[in-house]
Design a protein around this motif. Structure first.
Motif, PDB file in Angstrom:
ATOM      1  N   GLY A  33      -5.034   8.089  31.247  1.00  0.00           N
ATOM      2  CA  GLY A  33      -3.765   8.255  30.552  1.00  0.00           C
ATOM      3  C   GLY A  33      -3.923   9.200  29.401  1.00  0.00           C
ATOM      4  N   PRO A  34      -2.830   9.847  28.940  1.00  0.00           N
ATOM      5  CA  PRO A  34      -2.888  10.763  27.824  1.00  0.00           C
ATOM      6  C   PRO A  34      -3.362  10.057  26.571  1.00  0.00           C
ATOM      7  N   THR A  35      -3.875  10.787  25.633  1.00  0.00           N
ATOM      8  CA  THR A  35      -4.379  10.222  24.396  1.00  0.00           C
ATOM      9  C   THR A  35      -3.299  10.196  23.343  1.00  0.00           C
ATOM     10  N   LEU A  36      -3.458   9.253  22.427  1.00  0.00           N
ATOM     11  CA  LEU A  36      -2.560   9.120  21.298  1.00  0.00           C
ATOM     12  C   LEU A  36      -3.387   9.005  20.035  1.00  0.00           C
ATOM     13  N   ALA A  37      -2.883   9.572  18.967  1.00  0.00           N
ATOM     14  CA  ALA A  37      -3.577   9.444  17.691  1.00  0.00           C
ATOM     15  C   ALA A  37      -3.484   7.996  17.213  1.00  0.00           C
ATOM     16  N   GLN A  38      -4.585   7.445  16.700  1.00  0.00           N
ATOM     17  CA  GLN A  38      -4.600   6.072  16.233  1.00  0.00           C
ATOM     18  C   GLN A  38      -4.031   6.005  14.823  1.00  0.00           C
ATOM     19  N   ALA A  39      -3.127   5.021  14.608  1.00  0.00           N
ATOM     20  CA  ALA A  39      -2.499   4.888  13.304  1.00  0.00           C
ATOM     21  C   ALA A  39      -3.522   4.430  12.270  1.00  0.00           C
ATOM     22  N   PRO A  40      -3.407   4.898  11.024  1.00  0.00           N
ATOM     23  CA  PRO A  40      -4.311   4.439   9.991  1.00  0.00           C
ATOM     24  C   PRO A  40      -4.115   2.965   9.684  1.00  0.00           C
ATOM     25  N   ALA A  41      -5.159   2.326   9.184  1.00  0.00           N
ATOM     26  CA  ALA A  41      -5.080   0.902   8.875  1.00  0.00           C
ATOM     27  C   ALA A  41      -4.060   0.652   7.776  1.00  0.00           C
ATOM     28  N   GLU A  42      -3.298  -0.427   7.932  1.00  0.00           N
ATOM     29  CA  GLU A  42      -2.264  -0.765   6.961  1.00  0.00           C
ATOM     30  C   GLU A  42      -2.886  -1.383   5.726  1.00  0.00           C
ATOM     31  N   THR A  43      -2.390  -0.982   4.543  1.00  0.00           N
ATOM     32  CA  THR A  43      -2.812  -1.624   3.317  1.00  0.00           C
ATOM     33  C   THR A  43      -2.105  -2.955   3.208  1.00  0.00           C
ATOM     34  N   ILE A  44      -2.847  -4.046   3.206  1.00  0.00           N
ATOM     35  CA  ILE A  44      -2.260  -5.378   3.263  1.00  0.00           C
ATOM     36  C   ILE A  44      -2.175  -5.952   1.851  1.00  0.00           C
ATOM     37  N   VAL A  45      -1.009  -6.459   1.498  1.00  0.00           N
ATOM     38  CA  VAL A  45      -0.809  -7.173   0.247  1.00  0.00           C
ATOM     39  C   VAL A  45      -0.194  -8.514   0.577  1.00  0.00           C
ATOM     40  N   ILE A  46      -0.264  -9.434  -0.361  1.00  0.00           N
ATOM     41  CA  ILE A  46       0.397 -10.719  -0.181  1.00  0.00           C
ATOM     42  C   ILE A  46       1.294 -10.961  -1.375  1.00  0.00           C
ATOM     43  N   SER A  47       2.381 -11.675  -1.154  1.00  0.00           N
ATOM     44  CA  SER A  47       3.318 -12.011  -2.217  1.00  0.00           C
ATOM     45  C   SER A  47       2.923 -13.363  -2.774  1.00  0.00           C
ATOM     46  N   GLY A  48       2.695 -13.441  -4.060  1.00  0.00           N
ATOM     47  CA  GLY A  48       2.294 -14.699  -4.672  1.00  0.00           C
ATOM     48  C   GLY A  48       3.137 -15.004  -5.884  1.00  0.00           C
ATOM     49  N   ASN A  49       4.226 -15.754  -5.669  1.00  0.00           N
ATOM     50  CA  ASN A  49       5.086 -16.198  -6.762  1.00  0.00           C
ATOM     51  C   ASN A  49       5.601 -15.039  -7.604  1.00  0.00           C
ATOM     52  N   GLY A  50       6.009 -13.976  -6.932  1.00  0.00           N
ATOM     53  CA  GLY A  50       6.659 -12.887  -7.647  1.00  0.00           C
ATOM     54  C   GLY A  50       5.804 -11.668  -7.840  1.00  0.00           C
ATOM     55  N   THR A  51       4.548 -11.691  -7.463  1.00  0.00           N
ATOM     56  CA  THR A  51       3.664 -10.541  -7.626  1.00  0.00           C
ATOM     57  C   THR A  51       3.071 -10.165  -6.281  1.00  0.00           C
ATOM     58  N   GLU A  52       2.487  -8.974  -6.222  1.00  0.00           N
ATOM     59  CA  GLU A  52       1.848  -8.511  -5.005  1.00  0.00           C
ATOM     60  C   GLU A  52       0.410  -8.114  -5.304  1.00  0.00           C
ATOM     61  N   ARG A  53      -0.450  -8.393  -4.362  1.00  0.00           N
ATOM     62  CA  ARG A  53      -1.851  -8.025  -4.494  1.00  0.00           C
ATOM     63  C   ARG A  53      -2.476  -8.035  -3.109  1.00  0.00           C
ATOM     64  N   ARG A  54      -3.663  -7.488  -3.007  1.00  0.00           N
ATOM     65  CA  ARG A  54      -4.382  -7.567  -1.742  1.00  0.00           C
ATOM     66  C   ARG A  54      -4.805  -9.010  -1.477  1.00  0.00           C
ATOM     67  N   ALA A  55      -4.786  -9.392  -0.211  1.00  0.00           N
ATOM     68  CA  ALA A  55      -5.182 -10.751   0.144  1.00  0.00           C
ATOM     69  C   ALA A  55      -6.602 -11.052  -0.329  1.00  0.00           C
ATOM     70  N   PHE A  56      -7.474 -10.048  -0.294  1.00  0.00           N
ATOM     71  CA  PHE A  56      -8.866 -10.253  -0.694  1.00  0.00           C
ATOM     72  C   PHE A  56      -8.973 -10.651  -2.160  1.00  0.00           C
ATOM     73  N   ASP A  57      -8.051 -10.184  -3.009  1.00  0.00           N
ATOM     74  CA  ASP A  57      -8.140 -10.414  -4.443  1.00  0.00           C
ATOM     75  C   ASP A  57      -7.509 -11.714  -4.899  1.00  0.00           C
ATOM     76  N   ALA A  58      -6.884 -12.467  -4.011  1.00  0.00           N
ATOM     77  CA  ALA A  58      -6.173 -13.687  -4.396  1.00  0.00           C
ATOM     78  C   ALA A  58      -7.152 -14.835  -4.635  1.00  0.00           C
ATOM     79  N   PRO A  59      -6.879 -15.700  -5.621  1.00  0.00           N
ATOM     80  CA  PRO A  59      -7.764 -16.840  -5.903  1.00  0.00           C
ATOM     81  C   PRO A  59      -7.407 -18.069  -5.061  1.00  0.00           C
ATOM     82  N   PHE A  60      -7.099 -17.872  -3.810  1.00  0.00           N
ATOM     83  CA  PHE A  60      -6.779 -18.968  -2.908  1.00  0.00           C
ATOM     84  C   PHE A  60      -6.946 -18.476  -1.478  1.00  0.00           C
ATOM     85  N   ALA A  61      -6.919 -19.412  -0.536  1.00  0.00           N
ATOM     86  CA  ALA A  61      -7.100 -19.076   0.877  1.00  0.00           C
ATOM     87  C   ALA A  61      -5.789 -18.541   1.441  1.00  0.00           C
TER      88      ALA A  61
END
Length: 719
Positions: A33-61
């Motif tokens: 099949g023809p080739t397709l360019a792979q999309a870049p990885a999405e920057t993931i954030v999580i919403s925590g009581n009104g703020t946003e941050r990366r899931a890795f940086d959160a002080p909880f599971a």
């Protein structure tokens, strides 16, 4: 012998059942099949009581499921499809659209007999959990989701009552003008059609519209269902403001095959309980909801950085026909075999975010919710005809209001340490007015208050590879309207003796990532002790009453791993161990009838909490050569034995299952055709997919049989 299939109330379609060589349908596409360019990885954030941050940086599971994972997991009908890699979470599809999805977080919600309990549910910031703690997810637009966030542990208590965990679906804003047509077919007559149109518009506006419909014969006789879903999302984004308006409507009529007893499951797991056919057990649900959220960001040097507001309103109507013997329904005090209610609900949430030099941050706000419900009960017969709505046996109106204030502060301490603390205080007011007094006056009222504090200490040493944290908090779970509806002694009025359950939770966690190895791992250890746990006391004549069973303890460990050892290979794994035990003796039911004088037994301390899984694990291996648009994946899942009743006298056996999936994206002119296939339960061995905890008739088991298959085709084209 297998019970013959009756004529269905929902129109079926009839492709071949069970397993077919579905992967052969994609063989040619996978080989070339023809080739397709792979999309870049999405920057993931999580919403925590009104703020946003990366899931890795959160002080909880917290675990984030992205849009690709949602799409690969199945037809995007049930959340359970994509949640197998979330440690600590049990998400079981009942293979029965008349019953709600079975969700529990660290054992909270495992014993729910209706709705989803113990978790707070959100879609684009709009609650899908009612003020009394019951939640529904059938209206979620998974096809339009950017990600699903799942938070476990003490910090979930900051979202309010009934927060053993938080599950939030976040929609993806349109980035280009395009249309999409999806067609799915699968085992047991499954068919689904989905139409989507989305576009960014002028002046920062954007819009997305979805309409979908499915029908299925179901895996067992009398399990056919239909679902219609419509969703409209309109928004505007500027440098200072973000506005989102969401409208959705869902309808779902479904037959209910009921669960199977141990004897029935061992004789033929593909059969249907006879009472389901006699009484034509079924459920019809309709829900319409609207919501809006607004976020304003302030510039300049002031401490006030953001204001946020959200409001929602909706109506849910449900009618359910149950299998209750005619003689039982005919008793003078019985509410009948048909449940029929209309529920109006709504709420408002306002919050502000302050930030100061040095990284100090404060989020504070308040929340008000309201639930008004008109509930009726009818006999499930007219003369000799069963399965039809008959004489009125119950009519009452209930009103519930919940108001909360909350705050969460974060303070960097230096040397990589950060302290976080929060508090949520709320009160709930419930009143019921009975308009059908022939079986007594069930009017009454109740007021509850709670205060949930949480705190965490986090250490992220220089280098960014580690995040270690320790958190603790208190949770609170109010009784639902259904749990308060009846008194155990049979007298009229609310079950005022039933108290809310409270918990104290402690969690220690470690998150590690090695970018050079494309490796990330997370470990969480937790201990939760609950007082006044809510459980079933009596069950007779289709009416359940509830009690506080005393103290319980849940403790365990959760492990998650993500690794990409090669550009073409991905590995994901999750494992959970959970010890969920009763610490006090209490009274439980042994069968039907279960009343204050018969059918009851004392449960000794130390037994498992019914419905909880002592261990579970999942592994996914995916091969996706860059630039080819193709992917093949192998999925393995293991679940431990589950106690089906409080006495632990019977268990759903442990099971290990495997699934195989494949996909290929093909550019065709201006558009893209994506083909997908799945084959579940490769061994073909029947197993118990979910259990009905404490069923008074012993019909605990909801089976999975055969090798369910699915073929999908998606056409996307810009316009």
């Amino acid at each position: 012998m297998r019970t013959p299939r009756p004529r269905r109330a929902v129109r079926p379609s009839t492709p071949a059942r069970h397993h077919v060589p579905v992967l052969a349908a994609l063989a040619a596409a996978l080989m070339a099949g023809p080739t397709l360019a792979q999309a870049p990885a999405e920057t993931i954030v999580i919403s925590g009581n009104g703020t946003e941050r990366r899931a890795f940086d959160a002080p909880f599971a917290v675990t984030v499921i992205n849009a690709d994972s949602l799409r690969d997991a199945g037809p995007m009908v049930n959340l359970s499809e994509a949640l197998t890699l979330v440690p600590g979470l049990v998400a079981n599809a009942r293979n029965n659209y008349a019953q709600d999805l079975q969700l529990s977080s660290r054992g909270y919600g495992a014993r729910a007999s209706f709705g989803i309990r113990g978790l707070r549910l959100y879609s684009d910031g709009i609650p899908a959990t009612m003020p009394d703690g019951q939640g529904q997810v059938a209206h979620f637009d998974l096809a339009g989701a950017q990600r699903v966030e799942v938070l476990r542990g003490p910090f979930s208590a900051l979202y309010g009552s009934s927060s053993g965990g938080v599950l939030s679906v976040v929609s993806a804003p349109p980035t280009q003008r395009r249309g999409s047509l999806d067609l799915d077919v699968g085992a047991d007559g499954f068919q689904q059609l989905r139409l989507v149109a989305e576009a960014p518009l002028a002046a920062g506006w954007h819009a997305r519209a979805l309409a979908s419909g499915l029908r299925t014969d179901g895996p067992r006789p009398h399990s056919a269902a239909q679902r219609t879903l419509a969703n409209l999302r309109v928004g505007r984004s500027t440098e200072t403001d973000t506005l989102t308006v969401v409208l959705n409507h869902a309808e779902q009529p479904a037959q209910d095959p009921l669960g199977l007893t141990r004897t029935q499951f061992e004789a033929d797991p593909g059969q249907t309980a006879t009472p389901a056919l006699q009484f034509n057990t079924r459920k019809s649900a309709r829900q319409t909801q609207a919501g809006a959220s607004w976020r304003h960001r302030f510039g300049g040097d002031g401490a006030l950085r953001e204001l946020q507001a959200a409001a929602y309103t909706g109506r849910r109507a449900v009618t359910q026909w149950q299998a209750i013997p005619v003689a039982t329904q005919a008793a003078p005090a019985h509410p009948g075999g048909v449940i029929d209610f209309d529920r109006d609900y709504g709420g408002v949430d306002l919050r502000a975010v302050w930030r100061w030099a040095g990284g100090t941050q404060l989020v504070a706000g308040f929340n008000v919710e309201q639930q008004d419900e008109d509930r009726r009960g009818y006999e499930n017969f007219i003369g000799p005809t069963l399965g039809v709505s008959g004489a009125l046996r119950r009519q009452e109106s209930s009103r519930l209001r919940n108001s909360d204030v909350y705050a969460q502060a974060e303070q960097p301490l230096g040397a990589g340490f950060t302290a976080t603390a929060g508090l949520r205080h709320g009160r709930l007011q419930l009143s019921t007015q009975d308009a059908y007094l022939r079986n007594g006056d069930d009017s009454g009222s109740q007021r509850l208050r709670y205060t949930n504090p949480v705190a965490a200490l986090q250490w992220a040493p220089a280098g960014g590879g580690w995040n270690l944290y320790l958190s603790a908090g208190r949770g609170f779970e109010t009784p639902t309207l259904g749990e308060l509806a009846y008194r155990p002694d049979g007298a009229p009025g609310l079950n005022s003796a039933l108290r809310a359950q409270s918990s104290r939770q402690v969690e220690a966690g470690a998150k590690w990532r090695a970018p050079a190895l494309n490796l990330q791992a997370e470990l969480a250890l937790f201990d939760a002790r609950t007082s006044n746990e809510i459980g079933v006391l009596t069950n007779a004549g289709g009416r359940s009453t509830f009690q506080n069973v005393g103290r319980t303890q849940r403790r365990g460990a959760e492990l998650a791993l993500r690794w990409q050892p090669h550009p073409a290979w991905r590995v994901q794994a999750a494992a959970t161990t959970l010890s969920a035990r009763y610490l006090d003796a209490f009274i439980a039911c042994t069968g039907v009838p279960c009343t204050a004088t018969q059918g009851r037994v004392t449960v000794a301390p130390g037994g498992r909490i019914a419905g909880t899984q002592p261990r579970s694990a999942a592994l996914q291996l995916a091969w996706a050569p860059p630039g080819t648009g193709r992917e093949v994946g192998l999925e393995l899942r293991q679940q431990g034995a589950v106690a089906v009743n409080d006495r632990n006298t019977d268990f759903a056996a442990s099971a290990t299952t495997a699934a195989l999936r494949a996909s290929q994206a093909l550019p065709l002119g201006p558009g893209t055709l994506t083909l997908r296939a799945r084959l579940e339960n490769l061994s073909g061995r029947p197993y118990v997919g979910s259990v009905i905890v404490g069923d008074a008739n012993g019909r605990f088991f909801e089976p999975v049989t055969g090798r369910p298959w699915l073929l999908q085709a998606q056409w996307q084209q810009p316009f």
